[in-house]
Design a protein around this motif. Sequence first.
Motif, PDB file in Angstrom:
ATOM      1  N   PHE A 128       0.844  -1.182   0.000  1.00 23.94           N
ATOM      2  CA  PHE A 128       0.000   0.000   0.000  1.00 23.94           C
ATOM      3  C   PHE A 128       0.889   1.246   0.000  1.00 23.94           C
ATOM      4  CE2 PHE A 128      -2.548  -3.224   2.204  1.00 23.94           C
ATOM      5  CZ  PHE A 128      -3.737  -3.154   1.475  1.00 23.94           C
ATOM      6  N   LEU A 129       0.381   2.301  -0.618  1.00 27.22           N
ATOM      7  CA  LEU A 129       1.048   3.603  -0.570  1.00 27.22           C
ATOM      8  C   LEU A 129       0.407   4.428   0.539  1.00 27.22           C
ATOM      9  CD1 LEU A 129       1.159   4.390  -4.405  1.00 27.22           C
ATOM     10  CD2 LEU A 129       2.982   3.413  -3.002  1.00 27.22           C
ATOM     11  N   LEU A 130       1.229   5.030   1.378  1.00 29.40           N
ATOM     12  CA  LEU A 130       0.741   5.825   2.498  1.00 29.40           C
ATOM     13  C   LEU A 130       0.920   7.306   2.190  1.00 29.40           C
ATOM     14  CD1 LEU A 130       2.289   3.723   5.403  1.00 29.40           C
ATOM     15  CD2 LEU A 130      -0.065   3.653   4.599  1.00 29.40           C
ATOM     16  N   HIS A 131      -0.180   8.068   2.237  1.00 26.23           N
ATOM     17  CA  HIS A 131      -0.144   9.488   1.883  1.00 26.23           C
ATOM     18  C   HIS A 131      -0.652  10.339   3.047  1.00 26.23           C
ATOM     19  CE1 HIS A 131       0.938   8.612  -2.219  1.00 26.23           C
ATOM     20  NE2 HIS A 131      -0.142   7.859  -2.401  1.00 26.23           N
ATOM     21  N   GLY A 132      -0.090  10.144   4.222  1.00 24.28           N
ATOM     22  CA  GLY A 132      -0.587  10.866   5.378  1.00 24.28           C
ATOM     23  C   GLY A 132       0.086  12.201   5.627  1.00 24.28           C
ATOM     24  N   ILE A 144      -8.436 -10.962  10.791  1.00 23.32           N
ATOM     25  CA  ILE A 144      -8.940 -12.012   9.901  1.00 23.32           C
ATOM     26  C   ILE A 144      -9.948 -11.432   8.904  1.00 23.32           C
ATOM     27  CG2 ILE A 144     -10.351 -14.123   9.817  1.00 23.32           C
ATOM     28  CD1 ILE A 144      -9.041 -14.935  12.481  1.00 23.32           C
ATOM     29  N   LEU A 145     -10.854 -10.576   9.386  1.00 26.10           N
ATOM     30  CA  LEU A 145     -11.836  -9.951   8.494  1.00 26.10           C
ATOM     31  C   LEU A 145     -11.151  -9.077   7.447  1.00 26.10           C
ATOM     32  CD1 LEU A 145     -14.622  -8.927  11.051  1.00 26.10           C
ATOM     33  CD2 LEU A 145     -14.759 -10.737   9.329  1.00 26.10           C
ATOM     34  N   MET A 146     -10.129  -8.335   7.850  1.00 31.81           N
ATOM     35  CA  MET A 146      -9.406  -7.485   6.900  1.00 31.81           C
ATOM     36  C   MET A 146      -8.629  -8.316   5.890  1.00 31.81           C
ATOM     37  SD  MET A 146     -10.192  -4.367   7.755  1.00 31.81           S
ATOM     38  CE  MET A 146      -8.986  -3.328   6.940  1.00 31.81           C
ATOM     39  N   ALA A 147      -8.105  -9.458   6.328  1.00 34.71           N
ATOM     40  CA  ALA A 147      -7.332 -10.319   5.432  1.00 34.71           C
ATOM     41  C   ALA A 147      -8.198 -10.946   4.344  1.00 34.71           C
ATOM     42  CB  ALA A 147      -6.628 -11.412   6.236  1.00 34.71           C
ATOM     43  N   ARG A 148      -9.506 -11.018   4.564  1.00 29.79           N
ATOM     44  CA  ARG A 148     -10.418 -11.611   3.584  1.00 29.79           C
ATOM     45  C   ARG A 148     -10.846 -10.613   2.504  1.00 29.79           C
ATOM     46  NH1 ARG A 148     -13.209 -16.221   5.259  1.00 29.79           N
ATOM     47  NH2 ARG A 148     -15.118 -15.490   4.240  1.00 29.79           N
ATOM     48  N   LEU A 149     -10.490  -9.351   2.678  1.00 32.55           N
ATOM     49  CA  LEU A 149     -10.888  -8.329   1.713  1.00 32.55           C
ATOM     50  C   LEU A 149      -9.971  -8.332   0.495  1.00 32.55           C
ATOM     51  CD1 LEU A 149     -11.517  -5.325   4.143  1.00 32.55           C
ATOM     52  CD2 LEU A 149     -13.218  -6.905   3.208  1.00 32.55           C
ATOM     53  N   GLU A 150     -10.507  -7.863  -0.624  1.00 35.69           N
ATOM     54  CA  GLU A 150      -9.717  -7.637  -1.823  1.00 35.69           C
ATOM     55  C   GLU A 150      -9.541  -6.133  -1.998  1.00 35.69           C
ATOM     56  OE1 GLU A 150     -11.992  -9.582  -4.831  1.00 35.69           O
ATOM     57  OE2 GLU A 150     -10.932 -11.484  -4.571  1.00 35.69           O
ATOM     58  N   PHE A 151      -8.405  -5.739  -2.586  1.00 32.02           N
ATOM     59  CA  PHE A 151      -8.069  -4.328  -2.655  1.00 32.02           C
ATOM     60  C   PHE A 151      -7.816  -3.885  -4.085  1.00 32.02           C
ATOM     61  CE2 PHE A 151      -6.984  -5.783   1.575  1.00 32.02           C
ATOM     62  CZ  PHE A 151      -7.571  -4.807   2.351  1.00 32.02           C
ATOM     63  N   CYS A 152      -8.153  -2.619  -4.343  1.00 30.42           N
ATOM     64  CA  CYS A 152      -8.003  -2.050  -5.670  1.00 30.42           C
ATOM     65  C   CYS A 152      -6.574  -1.567  -5.883  1.00 30.42           C
ATOM     66  CB  CYS A 152      -8.958  -0.872  -5.846  1.00 30.42           C
ATOM     67  SG  CYS A 152     -10.684  -1.254  -5.487  1.00 30.42           S
ATOM     68  N   ASN A 153      -6.121  -1.640  -7.116  1.00 32.24           N
ATOM     69  CA  ASN A 153      -4.823  -1.071  -7.484  1.00 32.24           C
ATOM     70  C   ASN A 153      -5.025   0.320  -8.066  1.00 32.24           C
ATOM     71  OD1 ASN A 153      -2.945  -3.065  -6.783  1.00 32.24           O
ATOM     72  ND2 ASN A 153      -3.481  -4.280  -8.560  1.00 32.24           N
ATOM     73  N   PRO A 154      -4.234   1.324  -7.725  1.00 35.62           N
ATOM     74  CA  PRO A 154      -3.188   1.242  -6.693  1.00 35.62           C
ATOM     75  C   PRO A 154      -3.798   1.381  -5.294  1.00 35.62           C
ATOM     76  CG  PRO A 154      -3.245   3.438  -7.614  1.00 35.62           C
ATOM     77  CD  PRO A 154      -4.279   2.643  -8.378  1.00 35.62           C
ATOM     78  N   GLY A 155      -3.216   0.716  -4.310  1.00 33.74           N
ATOM     79  CA  GLY A 155      -3.732   0.770  -2.944  1.00 33.74           C
ATOM     80  C   GLY A 155      -3.197   1.996  -2.226  1.00 33.74           C
ATOM     81  N   GLU A 156      -3.788   3.143  -2.470  1.00 34.93           N
ATOM     82  CA  GLU A 156      -3.320   4.402  -1.896  1.00 34.93           C
ATOM     83  C   GLU A 156      -4.132   4.734  -0.648  1.00 34.93           C
ATOM     84  OE1 GLU A 156      -3.171   7.511  -4.741  1.00 34.93           O
ATOM     85  OE2 GLU A 156      -1.846   6.432  -6.112  1.00 34.93           O
ATOM     86  N   ILE A 157      -3.515   4.615   0.516  1.00 38.08           N
ATOM     87  CA  ILE A 157      -4.170   4.889   1.794  1.00 38.08           C
ATOM     88  C   ILE A 157      -3.913   6.337   2.174  1.00 38.08           C
ATOM     89  CG2 ILE A 157      -4.228   4.287   4.243  1.00 38.08           C
ATOM     90  CD1 ILE A 157      -3.347   1.468   3.482  1.00 38.08           C
ATOM     91  N   ASN A 210     -10.474   1.962   9.094  1.00 33.71           N
ATOM     92  CA  ASN A 210     -11.245   2.810   8.181  1.00 33.71           C
ATOM     93  C   ASN A 210     -10.454   3.274   6.966  1.00 33.71           C
ATOM     94  OD1 ASN A 210     -13.779   2.724   9.454  1.00 33.71           O
ATOM     95  ND2 ASN A 210     -13.158   4.251  10.954  1.00 33.71           N
ATOM     96  N   PRO A 211      -9.215   3.773   7.111  1.00 34.39           N
ATOM     97  CA  PRO A 211      -8.464   4.163   5.907  1.00 34.39           C
ATOM     98  C   PRO A 211      -8.212   2.992   4.956  1.00 34.39           C
ATOM     99  CG  PRO A 211      -7.479   5.137   7.849  1.00 34.39           C
ATOM    100  CD  PRO A 211      -8.507   4.166   8.336  1.00 34.39           C
ATOM    101  N   VAL A 212      -7.975   1.793   5.504  1.00 37.48           N
ATOM    102  CA  VAL A 212      -7.740   0.629   4.640  1.00 37.48           C
ATOM    103  C   VAL A 212      -9.030   0.186   3.961  1.00 37.48           C
ATOM    104  CG1 VAL A 212      -6.979  -1.783   4.591  1.00 37.48           C
ATOM    105  CG2 VAL A 212      -5.728  -0.119   5.975  1.00 37.48           C
ATOM    106  N   VAL A 237      -9.901   1.664   0.476  1.00 36.70           N
ATOM    107  CA  VAL A 237      -9.296   1.179  -0.775  1.00 36.70           C
ATOM    108  C   VAL A 237      -9.685  -0.267  -1.055  1.00 36.70           C
ATOM    109  CG1 VAL A 237      -7.359   2.769  -0.584  1.00 36.70           C
ATOM    110  CG2 VAL A 237      -7.145   0.483   0.391  1.00 36.70           C
ATOM    111  N   SER A 238     -10.642  -0.782  -0.310  1.00 33.18           N
ATOM    112  CA  SER A 238     -11.113  -2.137  -0.538  1.00 33.18           C
ATOM    113  C   SER A 238     -12.158  -2.161  -1.655  1.00 33.18           C
ATOM    114  CB  SER A 238     -11.721  -2.713   0.744  1.00 33.18           C
ATOM    115  OG  SER A 238     -12.395  -3.926   0.476  1.00 33.18           O
ATOM    116  N   CYS A 239     -12.088  -3.201  -2.479  1.00 37.38           N
ATOM    117  CA  CYS A 239     -13.076  -3.390  -3.543  1.00 37.38           C
ATOM    118  C   CYS A 239     -14.131  -4.417  -3.137  1.00 37.38           C
ATOM    119  CB  CYS A 239     -12.386  -3.865  -4.816  1.00 37.38           C
ATOM    120  SG  CYS A 239     -11.199  -2.680  -5.473  1.00 37.38           S
TER     121      CYS A 239
END
Length: 311
Positions: free
Chosen positions: A12-16, A162-175, A183-185, A188-190
């Motif tokens: 993931f890219l972090l843009h904080g 575990i719940l977060m690990a089951r999610l799929e994420f969009c490219n690019p994963g920009e948080i 919430n920030p992660v 970027v979930s699809c």
Amino acid sequence: MTQKNTTQISEFLLHGFSSQPEVQRVLFLLFLSIYLLSLFGNMTIILLIRFDMQLRQTPMYFFLSYLAVADLGSATTIIPKALKNLLSHKKTITYSGCLTQIFFYIYIGNAGSFLLASMAFDRYAAICHPMYYSSLMSHKRCLQLATMSWTIPMMHSLLYTILMARLEFCNPGEIRHFMCDINPVLEVSCSDNQVINLVLMTEGLVEILGPFALIIISYAFVFYSIMKIPSAIGKRKAFSTCGSHISVVVLFYGGVSWVYFKPHAKNPGLQDIVATVMYTMVIPMLNPFIYTLRNSEMKAALKRVMRQHFH
């Protein structure tokens, strides 16, 4: 093609923080100073209670030593990665690193909440039931409360990881944040997030507000008992035993309220970033100084340990 993009994300890219080099240098020095002070302050608390017999056998300081461990863990979970990214051109965190940060961030934060509740119960027992204090806060009871304070948050954190690990994420994963939080992660979930949002609104609220409710109830009884003390000196003495803990509770839950209970914005602004920095970095640094600078027993113990080991 979309499915392929969601399953192959590796970081993931972090843009904080600001991308301006001069701002990043200032932030690096600031966060490094905060981290070093956190290490120094919390390690001092841990070692002081470990080496001083009087503190080690007092329930309040027994829990304080574990709170210092939690503060050390909280700072170490967040700050080193933030420091590394401030020195890097590309601000990234690996997928596994993000899940690991989420696990420890939730785990340690909630453990601190339960430990604060245990300390509030200790003040309730000491002030409201002084005749039964030794039995209410026996060594066995303290161990039970400490074990509960670390075990329940671990199960809570594991559930979310575990719940977060089951999610799929969009490219690019920009948080749009400087760290991995739920919430920030999720932004970027699809995937369909209904299940985890439902868990956040039910189990999550109970996990956060449960210890806070216990603290409020404990101090309601404490204040009621203090107000019945006839002398002003007695009232001040009773209040003084709670002052440091109340200060830490206000700081802790003030940070929690701002970060998690204000209306959630899709892209966190400067105020949200500052609030998260306060909650994850500044408060773990301040806690040991609040307990040492405002606590005569800690000061006396520090003098005893210094005499024993340096004379």
